[in-house]
Design an enzyme around this catalytic site. Sequence first.
Site, PDB file in Angstrom:
ATOM      1  NE  ARG A  77      -3.377   2.553   2.588  1.00 44.53           N
ATOM      2  CZ  ARG A  77      -3.283   3.451   3.577  1.00 44.53           C
ATOM      3  NH1 ARG A  77      -2.545   3.212   4.649  1.00 44.53           N
ATOM      4  NH2 ARG A  77      -3.946   4.590   3.525  1.00 44.53           N
ATOM      5  CG  HIS A 123      -1.276   9.054   3.427  1.00 41.17           C
ATOM      6  ND1 HIS A 123      -1.392   7.712   3.726  1.00 41.17           N
ATOM      7  CD2 HIS A 123      -0.902   9.650   4.583  1.00 41.17           C
ATOM      8  CE1 HIS A 123      -1.087   7.510   5.008  1.00 41.17           C
ATOM      9  NE2 HIS A 123      -0.783   8.676   5.546  1.00 41.17           N
ATOM     10  CD  GLU A 170      -5.021   7.684   9.629  1.00 42.79           C
ATOM     11  OE1 GLU A 170      -4.482   8.747   9.961  1.00 42.79           O
ATOM     12  OE2 GLU A 170      -4.696   6.585  10.104  1.00 42.79           O
ATOM     13  CG  ASN A 310      -5.125   3.460   8.421  1.00 35.73           C
ATOM     14  OD1 ASN A 310      -5.134   2.474   7.678  1.00 35.73           O
ATOM     15  ND2 ASN A 310      -4.610   4.616   8.057  1.00 35.73           N
ATOM     16  CE1 TYR A 312      -2.015   3.741  12.588  1.00 34.41           C
ATOM     17  CE2 TYR A 312       0.106   2.936  13.343  1.00 34.41           C
ATOM     18  CZ  TYR A 312      -0.692   3.443  12.346  1.00 34.41           C
ATOM     19  OH  TYR A 312      -0.170   3.637  11.092  1.00 34.41           O
ATOM     20  CD  GLU A 381      -1.556   4.099   7.935  1.00 33.77           C
ATOM     21  OE1 GLU A 381      -1.352   4.519   9.087  1.00 33.77           O
ATOM     22  OE2 GLU A 381      -1.716   4.843   6.956  1.00 33.77           O
TER      23      GLU A 381
HETATM   24  C1  GBH Z   1      -1.354   7.065  10.747  1.00 29.48           C
HETATM   25  O1  GBH Z   1      -2.355   7.737  11.463  1.00 29.48           O
HETATM   26  C2  GBH Z   1      -1.026   7.766   9.457  1.00 29.48           C
HETATM   27  O2  GBH Z   1      -1.877   7.358   8.419  1.00 29.48           O
HETATM   28  C3  GBH Z   1       0.409   7.597   9.043  1.00 29.48           C
HETATM   29  O3  GBH Z   1       0.722   8.487   8.015  1.00 29.48           O
HETATM   30  C4  GBH Z   1       1.313   7.791  10.243  1.00 29.48           C
HETATM   31  O4  GBH Z   1       2.674   7.742   9.928  1.00 29.48           O
HETATM   32  C5  GBH Z   1       0.976   6.725  11.251  1.00 29.48           C
HETATM   33  O5  GBH Z   1      -0.346   6.916  11.657  1.00 29.48           O
HETATM   34  C6  GBH Z   1       1.809   6.769  12.534  1.00 29.48           C
HETATM   35  O6  GBH Z   1       1.563   7.931  13.240  1.00 29.48           O
HETATM   36  O7  GBH Z   1      -2.566  14.654  18.286  1.00 29.48           O
HETATM   37  O8  GBH Z   1      -3.822  13.680  20.082  1.00 29.48           O
HETATM   38  O9  GBH Z   1      -4.890  14.177  18.018  1.00 29.48           O
HETATM   39  C7  GBH Z   1      -2.703   7.136  12.690  1.00 29.48           C
HETATM   40  C8  GBH Z   1      -3.831   7.855  13.385  1.00 29.48           C
HETATM   41  C9  GBH Z   1      -4.524   9.836  14.400  1.00 29.48           C
HETATM   42  C10 GBH Z   1      -2.550   8.801  15.169  1.00 29.48           C
HETATM   43  C11 GBH Z   1      -4.102  11.106  15.055  1.00 29.48           C
HETATM   44  C12 GBH Z   1      -2.107  10.071  15.830  1.00 29.48           C
HETATM   45  C13 GBH Z   1      -2.815  12.119  16.768  1.00 29.48           C
HETATM   46  C14 GBH Z   1      -3.278  12.162  18.153  1.00 29.48           C
HETATM   47  N1  GBH Z   1      -3.369   9.069  14.012  1.00 29.48           N
HETATM   48  N2  GBH Z   1      -3.257  10.856  16.202  1.00 29.48           N
HETATM   49  S1  GBH Z   1      -3.683  13.780  18.657  1.00 29.48           S
END
Ligand code: GBH
Length: 480
Positions: A77, A123, A170, A310, A312, A381
Amino acid sequence: MSHSHLPKDFLWGFATASYQIEGAPHKDGRADSIWDTFCRIPGKIAGGESGERACDSYHRTAEDIALLKQYRAQVYRFSLSWSRIIPLGGRNDPVNEKGLQHYVKFVDDLLAAGIQPMVTLFHWDLPDALDKRYGGFLNKDEFVKDYENYARVCFEAFGSKVKFWITFNEPWCSSILGYSTGLFAPGRTSDRSKSAVGDSSTEPWIAGHSILIAHGAAVKAYRDDFKAKDGGQIGITLNGDWTEPWDPNDPADREACERKLEFAISWFGDAIYLGKYPDSMRKQLGDRLPTFTAEEIALVQGSNDFYGMNHYCANYIKHKDGEADINDFSGHIQALYHNKAGEVIGPETQSFWLHPNPLGFRKLMKWLSDRYGGPTFYVTESGTSLKGENDLPLEELLDDEFRCEYFRGYIGAMADAHTIDGVDVRGYTAWSLMDNFEWAEGYETRFGVTYVDYDGDQKRYPKKSAMEIGAIFDKYIEKE
Ligand code: GBH
């Protein structure tokens, strides 16, 4: 020994994004995106960095494909830089043949290596000219037409070779971080201490609305003119963390969990699968949340061939008393890393927001599957950074057992979601193929299964997790 499994045609691989890996921002006619200009504003990016060099992947496609092969990836991807393909972005602006051909060749090279391309059209790296010209997402009518045109250029150029298209990565991040907190490009926010302009009470909701309609318009274009002959599928990728109540015995905290999921995910998910915005959002935001015209909702509802997920981590959620702030974007809640009993949601990582909790992944897949009538999922992701990784000597850094454990936990949870909960999940691309430009965090936070030596000619070194992922999938994917 787990009895859970994944279907035999399950596709796994790795993910990246154009601005995070490519570098070469002005090579072959590429113009600035909003991220190029954002990175030039002092104080926005850790270490004053930018994606100017990143992993130099624009020049190293063969090396990247060799890594994918070495790791046995079946799918890759990656995202396209709109600014390479149509440098000024608009429907009346010229197509840059060199930029377009770069991706045509890349797709050919991937296929020759036996790797399926999964292409993200967007993106986050909007052509800067569109932001300057009409405010990007804030001008729905212009943006939707320009985005549809860009998508069509891509479908025409290599649609016959691509079976998986993702319209947007996202949209929550583009809308909230770009137009409310101002942490991401274009950095608009009501917070004047961040020396920016913007109105956090309205702009993020307008931006999200434009993205949904642009997504719907691109899907319609694909279905009307390409899908039958090219045979691919198209969908959007949504992010979202799982939520657990801070006090499981407090109904207000349990409701706050649902509200948080609705503000983060159902904002887009409900529009696409249920044809409306969530009631909780309408209740809190009133008229500040746009409404769909009949024509718009006809474009948006039913516009996903698959759900790109996505994911995490998870958070504990505590309700807040009183009225929601006018700039609130998460449903009047507080997100915490520990609960009332003092338990932590997961271990710390290098990312302040990321505390892994594999069971939350399974729970969220089930929550989404139930709410949206059992869609097909591709996990586009999932991955982790490691606390202090950047400071370790190379040899220790390559031995990333913490990341291996993350993938064992998360892939196992996905197999449980499939086997026990009946979730229809068919693919997984780990974030990320390699360390890369981690947006506002610059290069200090690493998510790769491959180490990139930014001081040593961008040389790549596989970490332990790179080969571990295939070994994990071997355990779960059913044989013939
Ligand atoms: C992904 O987003 C992205 O698609 C990717 O590009 C990135 O490298 C990867 O994460 C790792 O970070 O500042 O408190 O609002 C993941 C979802 C949503 C995680 C927003 C970080 C910020 C928290 N992201 N979040 S806040």
